[in-house]
Design a protein around this motif. Structure first.
Motif, short mmCIF file in Angstrom:
data_model
loop_
_atom_site.label_atom_id
_atom_site.label_comp_id
_atom_site.label_asym_id
_atom_site.label_seq_id
_atom_site.Cartn_x
_atom_site.Cartn_y
_atom_site.Cartn_z
N ASN A 131 39.07 -32.52 -18.05
CA ASN A 131 38.51 -33.20 -16.88
C ASN A 131 39.50 -33.27 -15.73
N ILE A 132 40.68 -33.72 -16.05
CA ILE A 132 41.67 -33.87 -14.98
C ILE A 132 42.06 -32.49 -14.46
N LYS A 133 42.17 -31.54 -15.37
CA LYS A 133 42.50 -30.17 -14.99
C LYS A 133 41.46 -29.64 -14.00
N ASN A 134 40.20 -29.81 -14.33
CA ASN A 134 39.15 -29.28 -13.47
C ASN A 134 39.10 -30.00 -12.13
N ALA A 135 39.37 -31.29 -12.16
CA ALA A 135 39.37 -32.03 -10.90
C ALA A 135 40.42 -31.45 -9.95
#
Lengths: 207, 207
Positions: free
Chosen positions: B134-138
């Motif tokens: 999630n954080i990576k994609n954000a």
DNA sequence: ATATTAAACGACATTGGTGTCGTTTTCAAT
DNA sequence: ATTGAAAACGACACCAATGTCGTTTAATAT
């Protein structure tokens, strides 16, 4: 008066115990490792083990010291190759190192530093701080040597570069331990880091 | 038939418990926090607490979810400012954040991820992996938007930059927790990181 | 061989926390 | 008021691990 066994024997026995303990800590981490595990792994009895180490934190710290000797040696600069070459070589080594993180003490160390009262009591047990300073100074010395030799022309304060250096490596280890090395893609991260370092250090003769 | 209290009441009560638990986890970390601590902090009895959460891992995971909502929102790009400005702003915020790390769940989270069987069982509890993704994609979405708008001209694969990004931040948090923010010098490290990012992203209009 | 000494042993009491379950309390519907 | 449901309570049985200590074992000196 005379002891039943020689000093050498006791030293040996202790090292056996440390080796067994290390295996346990690698497998189970720090939090879940018990004295019982070490007894089982080493074959030593409860009373026997306690006569060498009076609790598990003590045992773990001795394992760490036993281990640490090697680590610092990495950053002894050699005169044979350009420092930048040595640095990239070091990064290449780290890749293997971090990819094999499940067979190392990395996890146990992180747990210990986070949870042990001994580790967290900076006053009485300056171990962590000293450890950090040691590795910091080793790398800083390396960079400063490069400056003196005219090989590096850093844009930032070397001290700052070093701190940054350590944070990145620590984070990469932590994430890789948690997620696995293909998820974190250790190799490409180290490449990105190398790129950063080059931009900071501006090594001569590197395009 | 009719329940003794309303659904709303139970929801409220549960949130009270989560808040109390969060305080406990901030103070004691994950490993050393006990159900007893949460009872004391919340004033709830043993049986009562267990009727809401059947063990402490469950409790901790609910605290995390309760907390997480905010985190991702950081990387919603706004159209009002250049993305590079938003990024430097974010780094500035992180400085405060990390310097106040002792009043956050960071330590407890790290402990949990390292030690809990729930956290480490990727098969049945994909929570950590999802979180990372999630954080990576954000962040990746953020960078890609910058590319599309012509604001960033990255030298490296954005994916790699993001992984590197996360490692560094995680490492900085870990080290700062262990050593204190003046020892790790959060501000200068973030400056160094900003320098790296600039070298990687080549934001237009930045000297 | 025997005596001496401490290394190694392992049963045990203790500790600190868990999860359960029968009881008590409290709220809301009647 | 009375009653029924379920929320909250807290004593208790249990467990896993710790550290101790009296006993046993075995190496060495004599």
């Amino acid at each position: 008066m005379s002891p039943k066994v020689s000093e050498a024997y006791k030293k040996e026995k202790k090292i056996d115990l440390l080796r067994a303990a290390k295996r346990v800590f690698i497998n189970k981490g720090y939090t879940h490792a018990t004295m019982q595990d070490v007894m089982d792994e080493s074959g030593m009895s409860r009373g026997g083990l306690y006569s060498y180490f009076n609790h598990i934190d003590h045992l773990f710290m001795e394992v760490l010291q036993f281990e640490d000797q090697e680590d610092i040696l990495f950053f002894e600069p050699s005169d044979e190759y350009p420092l930048w070459t040595q640095l990239t070589e070091w990064l290449r080594l780290q890749q293997k190192n971090i990819e094999g993180i499940n067979n190392s003490l990395v996890r146990a160390k992180a747990e210990f530093f986070l949870t042990s009262n001994y580790a967290r009591d900076k006053e009485n047990y300056p171990y962590i701080t000293e450890r950090y300073d040691n590795i910091k100074n080793a790398i800083k010395g390396f960079i400063q040597k490069g400056i003196k030799q005219g090989e590096f022309q850093p844009i930032l304060d070397p001290e700052h570069i070093v701190l940054y250096f350590i944070s990145f490596i620590d984070g990469l280890m932590l994430d890789t331990f948690q997620l696995g090395s293909q998820k974190t893609d250790v190799k490409v991260q180290l490449t990105a880091f190398q790129f950063s370092l080059k931009a900071m250090l501006l090594p001569v003769g590197e395009k």
